[in-house]
Design a protein around this motif. Structure first.
Motif, mmCIF file in Angstrom:
data_model
loop_
_atom_site.group_PDB
_atom_site.id
_atom_site.type_symbol
_atom_site.label_atom_id
_atom_site.label_comp_id
_atom_site.label_asym_id
_atom_site.label_seq_id
_atom_site.Cartn_x
_atom_site.Cartn_y
_atom_site.Cartn_z
ATOM 1 N N LEU A 102 0.830 -1.203 0.000
ATOM 2 C CA LEU A 102 0.000 0.000 0.000
ATOM 3 C C LEU A 102 0.867 1.258 0.000
ATOM 4 N N ARG A 103 1.951 1.240 0.748
ATOM 5 C CA ARG A 103 2.824 2.410 0.863
ATOM 6 C C ARG A 103 3.734 2.586 -0.346
ATOM 7 N N GLU A 104 4.310 1.478 -0.810
ATOM 8 C CA GLU A 104 5.391 1.567 -1.786
ATOM 9 C C GLU A 104 5.037 0.986 -3.147
ATOM 10 N N GLY A 105 3.947 0.242 -3.225
ATOM 11 C CA GLY A 105 3.595 -0.425 -4.467
ATOM 12 C C GLY A 105 2.715 0.420 -5.371
ATOM 13 N N ASP A 106 2.199 -0.226 -6.394
ATOM 14 C CA ASP A 106 1.360 0.467 -7.369
ATOM 15 C C ASP A 106 -0.060 0.645 -6.824
ATOM 16 N N PRO A 107 -0.720 1.763 -7.155
ATOM 17 C CA PRO A 107 -2.090 2.000 -6.672
ATOM 18 C C PRO A 107 -3.097 0.935 -7.097
ATOM 19 N N THR A 108 -2.796 0.164 -8.122
ATOM 20 C CA THR A 108 -3.739 -0.879 -8.542
ATOM 21 C C THR A 108 -3.967 -1.895 -7.426
ATOM 22 N N PHE A 109 -2.967 -2.115 -6.598
ATOM 23 C CA PHE A 109 -3.127 -3.046 -5.476
ATOM 24 C C PHE A 109 -4.197 -2.536 -4.519
ATOM 25 N N ARG A 110 -4.138 -1.245 -4.186
ATOM 26 C CA ARG A 110 -5.138 -0.667 -3.283
ATOM 27 C C ARG A 110 -6.528 -0.742 -3.884
ATOM 28 N N GLU A 111 -6.637 -0.437 -5.162
ATOM 29 C CA GLU A 111 -7.939 -0.487 -5.826
ATOM 30 C C GLU A 111 -8.514 -1.891 -5.800
ATOM 31 N N GLU A 112 -7.690 -2.890 -6.104
ATOM 32 C CA GLU A 112 -8.159 -4.274 -6.098
ATOM 33 C C GLU A 112 -8.467 -4.744 -4.682
ATOM 34 N N LEU A 113 -7.710 -4.259 -3.713
ATOM 35 C CA LEU A 113 -7.967 -4.629 -2.317
ATOM 36 C C LEU A 113 -9.314 -4.087 -1.855
ATOM 37 N N ILE A 114 -9.636 -2.859 -2.248
ATOM 38 C CA ILE A 114 -10.945 -2.283 -1.917
ATOM 39 C C ILE A 114 -12.056 -3.061 -2.601
ATOM 40 N N ASN A 115 -11.874 -3.395 -3.876
ATOM 41 C CA ASN A 115 -12.879 -4.173 -4.601
ATOM 42 C C ASN A 115 -13.083 -5.545 -3.972
ATOM 43 N N TYR A 116 -11.978 -6.179 -3.589
ATOM 44 C CA TYR A 116 -12.052 -7.487 -2.955
ATOM 45 C C TYR A 116 -12.851 -7.408 -1.652
ATOM 46 N N SER A 117 -12.593 -6.376 -0.885
ATOM 47 C CA SER A 117 -13.270 -6.222 0.409
ATOM 48 C C SER A 117 -14.758 -5.951 0.238
ATOM 49 N N HIS A 118 -15.134 -5.273 -0.847
ATOM 50 C CA HIS A 118 -16.551 -4.999 -1.093
ATOM 51 C C HIS A 118 -17.294 -6.259 -1.505
ATOM 52 N N ASN A 119 -16.635 -7.109 -2.250
ATOM 53 C CA ASN A 119 -17.290 -8.288 -2.799
ATOM 54 C C ASN A 119 -17.243 -9.501 -1.878
ATOM 55 N N ARG A 120 -16.290 -9.506 -0.944
ATOM 56 C CA ARG A 120 -16.131 -10.642 -0.039
ATOM 57 C C ARG A 120 -15.897 -10.135 1.374
ATOM 58 N N ALA A 121 -15.613 -11.086 2.266
ATOM 59 C CA ALA A 121 -15.285 -10.686 3.633
ATOM 60 C C ALA A 121 -14.020 -9.844 3.615
ATOM 61 N N HIS A 122 -13.960 -8.862 4.492
ATOM 62 C CA HIS A 122 -12.832 -7.936 4.488
ATOM 63 C C HIS A 122 -11.545 -8.662 4.854
ATOM 64 N N VAL A 123 -10.522 -8.501 4.020
ATOM 65 C CA VAL A 123 -9.223 -9.149 4.245
ATOM 66 C C VAL A 123 -8.657 -8.776 5.608
ATOM 67 N N LEU A 124 -8.874 -7.539 6.021
ATOM 68 C CA LEU A 124 -8.225 -7.008 7.220
ATOM 69 C C LEU A 124 -9.077 -7.146 8.476
ATOM 70 N N ASN A 125 -10.171 -7.874 8.393
ATOM 71 C CA ASN A 125 -11.027 -8.070 9.567
ATOM 72 C C ASN A 125 -10.455 -9.183 10.437
ATOM 73 N N LEU A 126 -9.642 -8.798 11.396
ATOM 74 C CA LEU A 126 -9.016 -9.762 12.300
ATOM 75 C C LEU A 126 -9.520 -9.586 13.736
ATOM 76 N N SER A 127 -10.745 -9.114 13.875
ATOM 77 C CA SER A 127 -11.277 -8.817 15.205
ATOM 78 C C SER A 127 -11.334 -10.052 16.103
ATOM 79 N N ASN A 128 -11.437 -11.245 15.518
ATOM 80 C CA ASN A 128 -11.518 -12.478 16.313
ATOM 81 C C ASN A 128 -10.202 -13.255 16.325
ATOM 82 N N PHE A 129 -9.160 -12.659 15.780
ATOM 83 C CA PHE A 129 -7.894 -13.388 15.708
ATOM 84 C C PHE A 129 -7.255 -13.515 17.085
ATOM 85 N N LYS A 130 -6.721 -14.706 17.371
ATOM 86 C CA LYS A 130 -5.948 -14.892 18.599
ATOM 87 C C LYS A 130 -5.016 -16.091 18.441
#
Length: 402
Positions: A102-130
């Motif tokens: 996200l910081r150093e790569g191409d913006p296409t990664f961020r765009e695809e990550l947002i699209n992925y999160s809209h269409n499926r469960a959020h990649v970054l949802n780790l609220s239950n992780f332990k």
């Protein structure tokens, strides 16, 4: 003690077996074999930061020159890695890889990550992780969850702003300095919420001294410099417009200003914690000071009276004979110069925005409402000087210092 050491050794052996098995399966996949291997090696069970050569391979795999399908596959591979693991090291390294792209790569990664999160469960949802394998892993897991919240908020901030604060080049000030009132009232709370999540990444317990977590934390507080500058420039812009606002907008602006003052104090405390960590030895941090309480009182008085006062054009509005310009006060011209101005412009001048009994707003000599004093390095300059302060080298665990 011996039992704990044996358990740790067993966990490392099991982790190595899992990585080897996953790599063997990845090699069967002929179409995305290299990408799968890079993901597994960058996020393996070894308790060290992701190796640079594997991160660079993922930069290449998600670049603009590659098909969008490749970028989407990389995100899907990282999402699977996060969803299936109960090991804090694998989860953290996966998040670090996402953060770095996200910081150093191409913006296409961020765009695809947002699209992925809209269409499926959020990649970054780790609220239950332990990871409950040992007492320290509980502290590590807690930090992983807060880190994931920060990254999730980072994507939400981009969705609202339509640009990434981190990608702004040094131009003297941030885009927030040029926004109109409506945009400011929408964007500043979003930036403040991101700063809230960022400061929530302060490690606690065993997480404070963990080397890998400190490396990830370095990525986090590097982001605070431009984020703070964006909020600071936005507040200056907001105050410049404040005494022209309708009451409902002024109420929102007042809340934003109050929160900015509180966050400046909290961020200063966060920096003090960071300075005590090994990872921060090569970093320069700005000095933060609190804005004067008198200005907040002036804003509160204005809100109380704003519903009864006329809103006048900016170029002729006065405030007790003074005008607020970019957080500073400009004295009213002398009677002689005022007469000359009247000769050139015979338009009637409206009355002051607030009652004459109110005290004038204070002067901010440093043009910095949140107290980033001029004697300190500029946040953008800090970003540049700190660019190599956190370099993850593939050959060992030592920081590359500038």
């Amino acid at each position: 003690m011996a039992g704990g050491s044996t358990q740790q050794s067993l966990r490392k052996a099991l982790g190595a077996i899992k990585d080897t098995t996953t790599l063997s399966l990845a090699k069967v996949n002929s179409e995305y074999k290299d990408l799968d291997i890079a993901v597994v090696k960058a996020t393996n069970h070894v308790e060290c930061p992701p190796k640079e050569k594997h991160v660079r391979a993922l930069f290449l795999a998600t670049s603009a020159s590659r098909p969008r399908a490749d970028v989407a596959y990389c995100i899907n591979a990282l999402a699977r890695r996060i969803a299936k693991t109960h090991n804090w090291t694998v989860a953290l390294k996966s998040l670090m890889v996402i953060h770095r792209i996200l910081r150093e790569g191409d913006p296409t990664f961020r765009e695809e990550l947002i699209n992925y999160s809209h269409n499926r469960a959020h990649v970054l949802n780790l609220s239950n992780f332990k990871d409950d394998s040992n007492p320290n892993a509980w502290d590590y897991s807690a930090w992983v969850r807060t880190y994931a919240l920060f990254l999730e908020e980072r994507l939400e901030c981009f969705r609202v702003l339509k640009y990434d604060v981190e990608s702004e080049r040094s131009t003297g000030h941030s885009q927030t300095r040029e926004l109109d009132t409506i945009e400011l009232l929408e964007q500043l709370p979003t930036l403040q919420q991101l700063l809230h999540r960022l400061m929530g990444c302060e490690p606690e317990g065993a997480a404070i001294s963990n080397y890998v977590i400190q490396q990830a934390l370095g990525l986090v507080f590097k982001e605070s410099f431009k984020l703070y500058r964006a909020i600071n420039d936005g507040i200056i812009n907001l105050v410049d417009k404040f005494f022209e606002m309708q009451r409902h907008d002024a109420l929102k602006a007042l809340d934003i200003y109050k929160r900015a003052s509180q966050q400046a104090e909290r961020l200063s405390q966060f920096y003090e914690v960071c300075k005590g960590l090994d990872v921060a030895r090569s970093f320069q941090f700005p000095t933060l000071e609190q804005p004067p309480q008198s200005f907040l009182s002036t804003m509160e008085d204005y809100v109380k009276d704003a519903s009864r006062l006329a809103i006048v054009p900016r170029d002729v509005s006065g405030y007790n004979g003074e005008r607020v310009v970019a957080g500073r006060i400009q004295k009213a011209p002398s009677s002689q110069s005022q007469d000359a101005d009247d000769d050139r412009d015979a338009s009637p001048v409206a009355g002051p925005l607030v009652k004459e009994s109110l005290s004038p707003a204070p002067t901010f000599e440093n043009n910095d409402l949140l107290g980033l004093i001029d004697a300190s390095p500029d946040p953008s300059a800090l970003e540049e000087s700190n660019a190599l302060a956190l370099a993850i080298v593939p050959s060992g665990n030592m920081l590359h210092q500038t």
